[in-house]
Scaffold this motif. Structure first.
Motif, PDB file in Angstrom:
ATOM      1  N   PRO A   2       0.837  -1.202   0.000  1.00  0.00           N
ATOM      2  CA  PRO A   2       0.000   0.000   0.000  1.00  0.00           C
ATOM      3  C   PRO A   2       0.874   1.255   0.000  1.00  0.00           C
ATOM      4  CG  PRO A   2      -0.007  -1.014   2.166  1.00  0.00           C
ATOM      5  CD  PRO A   2       0.754  -1.929   1.259  1.00  0.00           C
ATOM      6  N   VAL A   3       0.453   2.248  -0.758  1.00  0.00           N
ATOM      7  CA  VAL A   3       1.182   3.512  -0.801  1.00  0.00           C
ATOM      8  C   VAL A   3       0.947   4.262   0.495  1.00  0.00           C
ATOM      9  CG1 VAL A   3       1.358   5.721  -1.980  1.00  0.00           C
ATOM     10  CG2 VAL A   3       1.013   3.629  -3.298  1.00  0.00           C
ATOM     11  N   THR A   4       2.036   4.698   1.128  1.00  0.00           N
ATOM     12  CA  THR A   4       1.880   5.475   2.352  1.00  0.00           C
ATOM     13  C   THR A   4       2.424   6.892   2.210  1.00  0.00           C
ATOM     14  OG1 THR A   4       3.923   4.551   3.256  1.00  0.00           O
ATOM     15  CG2 THR A   4       1.866   3.468   3.861  1.00  0.00           C
ATOM     16  N   THR A   5       3.339   7.117   1.269  1.00  0.00           N
ATOM     17  CA  THR A   5       3.827   8.462   1.004  1.00  0.00           C
ATOM     18  C   THR A   5       3.930   8.659  -0.502  1.00  0.00           C
ATOM     19  OG1 THR A   5       5.089   8.529   3.067  1.00  0.00           O
ATOM     20  CG2 THR A   5       5.684  10.133   1.383  1.00  0.00           C
ATOM     21  N   ILE A   6       3.245   9.685  -0.993  1.00  0.00           N
ATOM     22  CA  ILE A   6       3.235  10.009  -2.410  1.00  0.00           C
ATOM     23  C   ILE A   6       3.996  11.317  -2.602  1.00  0.00           C
ATOM     24  CG2 ILE A   6       1.804  10.581  -4.406  1.00  0.00           C
ATOM     25  CD1 ILE A   6      -0.531   9.168  -2.932  1.00  0.00           C
ATOM     26  N   ALA A   7       4.914  11.342  -3.564  1.00  0.00           N
ATOM     27  CA  ALA A   7       5.646  12.565  -3.905  1.00  0.00           C
ATOM     28  C   ALA A   7       5.095  13.135  -5.205  1.00  0.00           C
ATOM     29  CB  ALA A   7       7.127  12.255  -4.058  1.00  0.00           C
ATOM     30  N   VAL A   8       4.917  14.463  -5.228  1.00  0.00           N
ATOM     31  CA  VAL A   8       4.429  15.133  -6.435  1.00  0.00           C
ATOM     32  C   VAL A   8       5.354  16.324  -6.721  1.00  0.00           C
ATOM     33  CG1 VAL A   8       2.495  16.308  -7.539  1.00  0.00           C
ATOM     34  CG2 VAL A   8       2.050  14.482  -5.877  1.00  0.00           C
ATOM     35  N   PRO A   9       5.994  16.357  -7.907  1.00  0.00           N
ATOM     36  CA  PRO A   9       6.798  17.513  -8.286  1.00  0.00           C
ATOM     37  C   PRO A   9       5.899  18.751  -8.326  1.00  0.00           C
ATOM     38  CG  PRO A   9       7.138  15.685  -9.811  1.00  0.00           C
ATOM     39  CD  PRO A   9       5.962  15.340  -8.963  1.00  0.00           C
ATOM     40  N   SER A  10       6.323  19.808  -7.640  1.00  0.00           N
ATOM     41  CA  SER A  10       5.445  20.966  -7.440  1.00  0.00           C
ATOM     42  C   SER A  10       6.177  22.277  -7.682  1.00  0.00           C
ATOM     43  CB  SER A  10       4.933  20.973  -5.995  1.00  0.00           C
ATOM     44  OG  SER A  10       4.405  19.718  -5.628  1.00  0.00           O
ATOM     45  N   LEU A  16      -0.847  21.088  -1.091  1.00  0.00           N
ATOM     46  CA  LEU A  16      -1.941  20.479  -1.839  1.00  0.00           C
ATOM     47  C   LEU A  16      -2.514  21.377  -2.922  1.00  0.00           C
ATOM     48  CD1 LEU A  16      -3.819  18.639   1.054  1.00  0.00           C
ATOM     49  CD2 LEU A  16      -2.334  17.631  -0.712  1.00  0.00           C
ATOM     50  N   GLU A  17      -2.517  22.687  -2.720  1.00  0.00           N
ATOM     51  CA  GLU A  17      -3.097  23.606  -3.703  1.00  0.00           C
ATOM     52  C   GLU A  17      -2.077  24.090  -4.735  1.00  0.00           C
ATOM     53  OE1 GLU A  17      -6.338  23.990  -3.985  1.00  0.00           O
ATOM     54  OE2 GLU A  17      -6.447  22.592  -2.307  1.00  0.00           O
ATOM     55  N   ALA A  18      -0.842  23.667  -4.590  1.00  0.00           N
ATOM     56  CA  ALA A  18       0.209  24.093  -5.523  1.00  0.00           C
ATOM     57  C   ALA A  18      -0.015  23.483  -6.900  1.00  0.00           C
ATOM     58  CB  ALA A  18       1.579  23.677  -4.989  1.00  0.00           C
ATOM     59  N   MET A  19       0.473  24.160  -7.923  1.00  0.00           N
ATOM     60  CA  MET A  19       0.452  23.606  -9.277  1.00  0.00           C
ATOM     61  C   MET A  19       1.561  22.574  -9.390  1.00  0.00           C
ATOM     62  SD  MET A  19      -2.084  24.874 -10.802  1.00  0.00           S
ATOM     63  CE  MET A  19      -1.759  24.205 -12.417  1.00  0.00           C
ATOM     64  N   ARG A  20       1.249  21.530 -10.122  1.00  0.00           N
ATOM     65  CA  ARG A  20       2.256  20.508 -10.385  1.00  0.00           C
ATOM     66  C   ARG A  20       3.272  21.034 -11.385  1.00  0.00           C
ATOM     67  NH1 ARG A  20       0.116  16.274 -13.162  1.00  0.00           N
ATOM     68  NH2 ARG A  20       2.133  15.291 -12.902  1.00  0.00           N
ATOM     69  N   ALA A  21       4.493  20.574 -11.253  1.00  0.00           N
ATOM     70  CA  ALA A  21       5.525  20.895 -12.243  1.00  0.00           C
ATOM     71  C   ALA A  21       5.380  19.901 -13.395  1.00  0.00           C
ATOM     72  CB  ALA A  21       6.905  20.780 -11.612  1.00  0.00           C
ATOM     73  N   GLY A  22       5.648  20.359 -14.611  1.00  0.00           N
ATOM     74  CA  GLY A  22       5.494  19.503 -15.773  1.00  0.00           C
ATOM     75  C   GLY A  22       6.505  18.369 -15.849  1.00  0.00           C
ATOM     76  N   HIS A  23       7.701  18.568 -15.315  1.00  0.00           N
ATOM     77  CA  HIS A  23       8.749  17.551 -15.382  1.00  0.00           C
ATOM     78  C   HIS A  23       9.405  17.474 -14.015  1.00  0.00           C
ATOM     79  CE1 HIS A  23      12.506  15.571 -16.463  1.00  0.00           C
ATOM     80  NE2 HIS A  23      11.944  15.227 -17.609  1.00  0.00           N
ATOM     81  N   PHE A  24       9.553  16.275 -13.505  1.00  0.00           N
ATOM     82  CA  PHE A  24      10.022  16.126 -12.125  1.00  0.00           C
ATOM     83  C   PHE A  24      11.393  16.756 -11.906  1.00  0.00           C
ATOM     84  CE2 PHE A  24      13.061  13.024 -13.252  1.00  0.00           C
ATOM     85  CZ  PHE A  24      13.883  12.870 -12.152  1.00  0.00           C
ATOM     86  N   GLY A  25      12.301  16.665 -12.858  1.00  0.00           N
ATOM     87  CA  GLY A  25      13.659  17.141 -12.671  1.00  0.00           C
ATOM     88  C   GLY A  25      13.798  18.645 -12.612  1.00  0.00           C
ATOM     89  N   HIS A  26      12.784  19.367 -13.085  1.00  0.00           N
ATOM     90  CA  HIS A  26      12.855  20.818 -13.122  1.00  0.00           C
ATOM     91  C   HIS A  26      11.854  21.468 -12.176  1.00  0.00           C
ATOM     92  CE1 HIS A  26      15.608  20.648 -16.516  1.00  0.00           C
ATOM     93  NE2 HIS A  26      14.859  19.675 -16.972  1.00  0.00           N
ATOM     94  N   CYS A  27      11.312  20.699 -11.246  1.00  0.00           N
ATOM     95  CA  CYS A  27      10.354  21.274 -10.304  1.00  0.00           C
ATOM     96  C   CYS A  27      11.083  22.099  -9.244  1.00  0.00           C
ATOM     97  CB  CYS A  27       9.517  20.169  -9.644  1.00  0.00           C
ATOM     98  SG  CYS A  27      10.416  19.099  -8.505  1.00  0.00           S
ATOM     99  N   ASP A  28      10.336  22.981  -8.584  1.00  0.00           N
ATOM    100  CA  ASP A  28      10.898  23.765  -7.490  1.00  0.00           C
ATOM    101  C   ASP A  28      11.139  22.890  -6.264  1.00  0.00           C
ATOM    102  OD1 ASP A  28      10.702  26.091  -9.018  1.00  0.00           O
ATOM    103  OD2 ASP A  28       8.752  26.639  -8.162  1.00  0.00           O
ATOM    104  N   LEU A  29      10.183  22.019  -6.008  1.00  0.00           N
ATOM    105  CA  LEU A  29      10.228  21.180  -4.815  1.00  0.00           C
ATOM    106  C   LEU A  29       9.300  19.995  -5.003  1.00  0.00           C
ATOM    107  CD1 LEU A  29       7.355  21.962  -3.259  1.00  0.00           C
ATOM    108  CD2 LEU A  29       8.658  23.979  -2.689  1.00  0.00           C
ATOM    109  N   PHE A  30       9.318  19.102  -4.043  1.00  0.00           N
ATOM    110  CA  PHE A  30       8.402  17.967  -4.034  1.00  0.00           C
ATOM    111  C   PHE A  30       7.458  18.122  -2.857  1.00  0.00           C
ATOM    112  CE2 PHE A  30      12.218  16.424  -6.116  1.00  0.00           C
ATOM    113  CZ  PHE A  30      11.698  15.835  -7.256  1.00  0.00           C
ATOM    114  N   THR A  31       6.165  17.976  -3.123  1.00  0.00           N
ATOM    115  CA  THR A  31       5.189  17.919  -2.054  1.00  0.00           C
ATOM    116  C   THR A  31       5.012  16.445  -1.706  1.00  0.00           C
ATOM    117  OG1 THR A  31       4.041  19.910  -2.823  1.00  0.00           O
ATOM    118  CG2 THR A  31       2.803  18.411  -1.389  1.00  0.00           C
ATOM    119  N   LEU A  32       5.213  16.106  -0.441  1.00  0.00           N
ATOM    120  CA  LEU A  32       5.048  14.730   0.033  1.00  0.00           C
ATOM    121  C   LEU A  32       3.734  14.630   0.774  1.00  0.00           C
ATOM    122  CD1 LEU A  32       8.632  13.933   1.371  1.00  0.00           C
ATOM    123  CD2 LEU A  32       7.657  13.383  -0.846  1.00  0.00           C
ATOM    124  N   ILE A  33       2.901  13.700   0.345  1.00  0.00           N
ATOM    125  CA  ILE A  33       1.603  13.473   0.958  1.00  0.00           C
ATOM    126  C   ILE A  33       1.692  12.174   1.740  1.00  0.00           C
ATOM    127  CG2 ILE A  33      -0.849  13.063   0.545  1.00  0.00           C
ATOM    128  CD1 ILE A  33       1.242  14.869  -2.020  1.00  0.00           C
TER     129      ILE A  33
END
Length: 127
Positions: A2-10, A16-33
């Protein structure tokens, strides 16, 4: 597993309300849920180091150390994808231009699939 921590390039400021970054390598940061019993319990942020040629594995190591089990991307190259797979982080393809919250909701409802090889970009930000 089961997934317990999800990372989203942001994009900044993250969360949670941040816009996602189009490419993980060029994101500002990662939001961890951080999830508990399929529900969001906590949100944290991890800075993405500057992206330099050959530096695709820095985010792999950072997210692995941060306890991420899954990553939702709109774009990723083959080398970092293989790195995430090697450390046991599942990589899912999610629609671009959405908020962190919206793609996490799609994942929690079972709508996202593991990224396929034809969805991998050539690197350098080119999709």
């Amino acid at each position: 597993m089961p997934v317990t921590t999800i990372a989203v390039p942001s994009m900044r400021p993250g969360g949670l309300e941040a816009m996602r970054a189009g490419h993980f390598g060029h994101c500002d940061l990662f939001t961890l849920i951080h999830l508990e019993d399929g529900q969001i319990k906590e949100v944290s942020l991890v800075d993405n180091p500057p992206h330099v040629q050959g530096g695709c594995f820095a985010p792999v190591n950072i997210l692995h150390r941060s306890g991420a089990h899954a990553l939702i991307v709109g774009g990723i190259g083959m080398r970092p994808l293989m790195g995430f797979q090697q450390v046991g982080i599942e990589v899912y393809y999610g629609p671009e231009g959405e908020t962190v919250q919206s793609v996490v909701n799609e994942m929690l409802s079972g709508k996202l699939q593991l990224i396929a090889q034809h969805q991998v970009c050539g690197g350098g930000g080119g999709f």
